[in-house]
Design a protein around this motif. Structure first.
Motif, short mmCIF file in Angstrom:
data_model
loop_
_atom_site.label_atom_id
_atom_site.label_comp_id
_atom_site.label_asym_id
_atom_site.label_seq_id
_atom_site.Cartn_x
_atom_site.Cartn_y
_atom_site.Cartn_z
N ARG A 119 7.41 13.32 4.14
CA ARG A 119 6.80 12.49 2.89
C ARG A 119 5.78 11.89 3.04
O ARG A 119 5.70 11.26 4.14
CB ARG A 119 8.01 11.44 2.51
N LEU A 120 4.69 11.98 2.37
CA LEU A 120 3.26 11.27 2.40
C LEU A 120 3.43 10.38 1.19
O LEU A 120 3.12 10.87 -0.08
CB LEU A 120 2.20 12.45 2.25
N ILE A 121 3.35 9.35 1.57
CA ILE A 121 3.46 8.28 0.56
C ILE A 121 2.09 7.64 0.41
O ILE A 121 1.70 7.18 1.61
CB ILE A 121 4.25 7.50 0.62
N LEU A 122 1.42 7.45 -0.76
CA LEU A 122 0.30 6.54 -0.94
C LEU A 122 0.86 5.12 -0.93
O LEU A 122 1.29 4.72 -2.04
CB LEU A 122 -0.34 6.98 -2.16
N THR A 123 0.42 4.53 0.07
CA THR A 123 0.69 3.00 -0.14
C THR A 123 -0.51 2.15 -0.06
O THR A 123 -1.65 2.48 0.07
CB THR A 123 1.53 2.64 1.40
N MET A 124 -0.04 0.74 -0.47
CA MET A 124 -1.19 0.10 -0.65
C MET A 124 -1.90 -0.44 0.62
O MET A 124 -3.27 -0.42 0.56
CB MET A 124 -0.57 -1.38 -1.03
N HIS A 157 -4.05 -6.55 -0.04
CA HIS A 157 -2.50 -6.34 -0.59
C HIS A 157 -1.95 -7.68 -0.54
O HIS A 157 -1.92 -8.54 0.46
CB HIS A 157 -1.92 -5.46 0.51
N PHE A 214 4.29 -9.18 -2.41
CA PHE A 214 4.65 -8.53 -3.68
C PHE A 214 5.69 -7.59 -3.50
O PHE A 214 5.95 -6.71 -2.15
CB PHE A 214 3.43 -7.57 -3.95
N ASP A 222 7.09 -4.67 -3.65
CA ASP A 222 6.81 -3.28 -3.94
C ASP A 222 7.38 -2.56 -2.65
O ASP A 222 6.36 -2.58 -1.71
CB ASP A 222 5.54 -2.91 -4.37
N SER A 223 8.56 -2.12 -2.49
CA SER A 223 8.95 -1.28 -1.14
C SER A 223 8.19 -0.04 -1.25
O SER A 223 8.00 0.44 -2.27
CB SER A 223 10.50 -1.31 -1.47
N PRO A 224 7.97 0.22 0.15
CA PRO A 224 7.44 1.50 0.40
C PRO A 224 8.04 2.87 -0.19
O PRO A 224 7.59 3.83 -0.27
CB PRO A 224 7.25 1.63 1.95
N THR A 257 9.32 3.19 -2.92
CA THR A 257 9.09 3.14 -4.63
C THR A 257 9.38 4.49 -5.25
O THR A 257 10.16 4.66 -6.01
CB THR A 257 7.96 2.38 -4.97
N GLY A 258 8.41 5.34 -4.69
CA GLY A 258 8.38 6.70 -5.28
C GLY A 258 9.39 7.69 -4.97
O GLY A 258 9.37 8.76 -5.19
N MET A 259 10.22 7.46 -3.88
CA MET A 259 11.20 8.28 -3.51
C MET A 259 12.50 8.29 -4.00
O MET A 259 12.90 9.32 -3.77
CB MET A 259 11.48 7.57 -1.79
N PRO A 273 13.87 9.08 -6.98
CA PRO A 273 14.48 10.10 -7.71
C PRO A 273 14.20 11.48 -7.10
O PRO A 273 15.35 12.30 -7.12
CB PRO A 273 13.18 10.23 -8.86
#
Lengths: 382, 144
Positions: free
Chosen positions: B104-109, B125, B129, B131-133, B135-137, B139
């Motif tokens: 998984r390649l996640i665009l993080t802050m 950053h 905040f 916003d867990s890393p 977040t996008g995972m 679904p």
């Protein structure tokens, strides 16, 4: 990449949701949501599979910032060249300026030709390499611009302006009937407003004045402060007729007495104008005033005889306001607030006790009136 | 004297020819922009350009700005991707979890702010905040 469609759909949902939530914040949600989708699409192209929501928001923010900055600098260069509409070279210069921190080919040459700028070459190269990925949705042009209907100018209406000093291109005056009777309406409004505002305002002021009485008196001599503390719009209109500098030295005791005098007249007048509003006042106080009217009248005439004509005028006018203060206070504030006021009055009478016989008499009449005025308001409350 | 002047004029001629070429290429490039569809929609760019006060009826310029912005975004995203790949893989407990995270390649802050700092944009950053890393995972993992 395999989840591409699903992700962008989900993103769209999210963007729409956050847009709804922030509806009151900026009013630019539609553009922001589109920017987010576009940025997410590009990130997907680069190779990202997912993103943090905050990172995506930030990234789309920076993207819109980039667009706006290009526009700003391009417009700046266009204006610098004396144009209002930008052209390619302005845009290229704007992009060069934004790319200065990164650097580009030929940036060191100050006189380089804009047409062959390194930035443009980089973009050409990028276009050659990048895939052609259109935006997923088709968007209507936004924001929807409504046709504005400007007010017709003098020129459009009658061909020339009413005066030489008014240019014909200025918007025409409204219909004369909208402003011809304005002064009269204004005056009425002022009085009306004063009537409405006065109770609350003077309720506050009287409390304050009773607390700060000594200070109040020290500055009362100059006259300005007294007028300021009791100033209101109704009073202001009186000022125009009487000299404020003559009004200044008016003693506190005198005021207190005088404000008892005209209430009958005033409330009669006012009742004619605003029957409904004045009714309650009359219910409470008119009887008292009427009973005391002869005595007051007599005293007032005596007092005024010894004074100059101008002061007489002052006394005749001033009380109108003063009395309203009392009325407002009594009718609104009721019994509990009367005690500080009474103390204040007593203090006043102490202060002026030595002044003159006139003042003494006034004080006595005032006290009697005061007591009698308390009773009706209390009765009214019961 | 004569020589230098002639060489000067020659240079001028050359440079003017070069400029003529540049103009031609620029015009060509602008014309080619009409065939290229940038990912950033024209309407968006137009909207923000209008907001910034820039006015120009030429659609090609809007396209040019769109393409420039797209390039900027792509550059930043590529940098962020490199940052993301260069980062050591997070410690994982579950085996199945590990498999997922590796691919998984996640665009993080964090990556984004590092990438943007090279472009002169300072993004700090938010320390706390929420916003867990991952977040996008959610679904996606639900799908699997």
């Amino acid at each position: 990449m395999s989840h591409g469609g699903g992700e962008s759909r989900r993103l769209h949902d999210k963007a729409g949701h956050s847009g709804k939530r922030k509806l009151r914040v900026s009013g630019d949600e539609f553009a922001r949501a589109i920017a987010k989708i576009a940025v997410a699409q590009m990130c997907e192209t680069v190779g990202f599979q997912s993103f943090q929501q905050s990172a995506l928001e930030k990234f789309s923010d920076v993207t819109t910032w980039y667009i706006r900055n290009i526009g700003k600098t391009a417009q700046f260069y266009a204006n610098l060249a004396g144009r209002t509409e930008g052209n390619v070279f302005d845009v290229i210069q704007g992009m060069e300026e934004l790319g200065l921190s990164q650097g580009f080919a030929g940036a060191s040459n100050v006189d380089h030709c804009l047409a062959s700028s390194g930035i443009v070459r980089e973009i050409v190269q990028y276009i050659g390499d990048a895939e052609d990925i259109p935006f997923v949705y088709s968007i209507p042009p936004f924001p929807v611009a409504r046709e504005r209907k400007p007010v017709p100018s003098f020129f459009q209406i009658c061909g020339e302006s009413p005066g030489e000093h008014i240019p014909a291109w200025l918007p025409a005056f409204p219909d004369p009937q909208t402003y011809v009777q304005l002064p009269a309406g204004n005056e009425g409004d002022a009085v009306f407003n004063a009537d409405k505002i006065e109770p609350a305002r003077h309720h506050l002021k009287m409390d304050m004045s009773s607390m700060n009485l000594p200070q109040h008196f020290t500055c009362n001599g100059s006259g300005g402060p007294s007028s300021v503390t009791f100033g209101n719009s109704a009073r202001a209109t009186q000022w125009t007729e009487s000299n404020p500098f003559l009004a200044a030295p008016l003693q506190f005791g005198e005021k207190e007495v005088s404000h008892l005098v005209p209430p009958a007249r005033l409330s009669d007048e006012a009742a004619v104008r605003y029957p409904v509003e004045q009714n309650r006042i009359m219910d409470n106080h008119i009887s008292v005033l009427e009973t005391f009217a002869p005595a007051i009248e007599a005293m007032k005439s005596r007092f005024c005889d010894s004074e100059e004509g101008q002061k007489k005028v002052l006394l005749n006018q001033r009380p109108a306001v003063k009395f309203k203060i009392q009325v407002g206070k009594n009718s609104l504030a009721g019994a509990p607030d009367l005690s500080p006021q009474k103390i204040g009055i007593e203090k006043i009478s102490k202060w002026f006790g030595k002044d003159s016989e006139n003042d003494d008499k006034k004080r006595r009449a005032e006290k009697i009136l005061k007591q009698s005025m308390e009773t009706p308001s209390e009765l009214g409350e019961l | 004297m004569n020589n230098t002047s002639s060489s000067n004029s020659q240079q001028q001629q050359q440079s003017s020819e070069a400029r003529h070429d540049d103009d031609a290429t620029l015009t060509e490039f602008l014309a080619s922009l009409m065939d290229y569809t940038p990912t950033i929609p024209d309407e968006l760019v137009e909207h923000y350009l209008a907001k910034s006060g820039f006015q120009c009826p030429d659609v090609r310029l809007v396209r040019l700005v769109a393409v420039a912005t797209q390039k900027f975004v792509a550059d930043v995203a590529t940098d962020a991707l490199q940052q993301c790949k260069a980062r050591p893989a997070p410690v994982v407990k579950d085996k199945r979890d590990k498999q997922q995270k590796e691919k998984r390649l996640i665009l993080t802050m964090e990556d984004l702010s590092k990438a943007l700092s090279e472009y002169g944009v300072n993004v700090k950053h938010q320390e706390y905040f929420a916003d867990s890393p991952s977040t996008g995972m959610d679904p996606a993992s639900r799908e699997e």
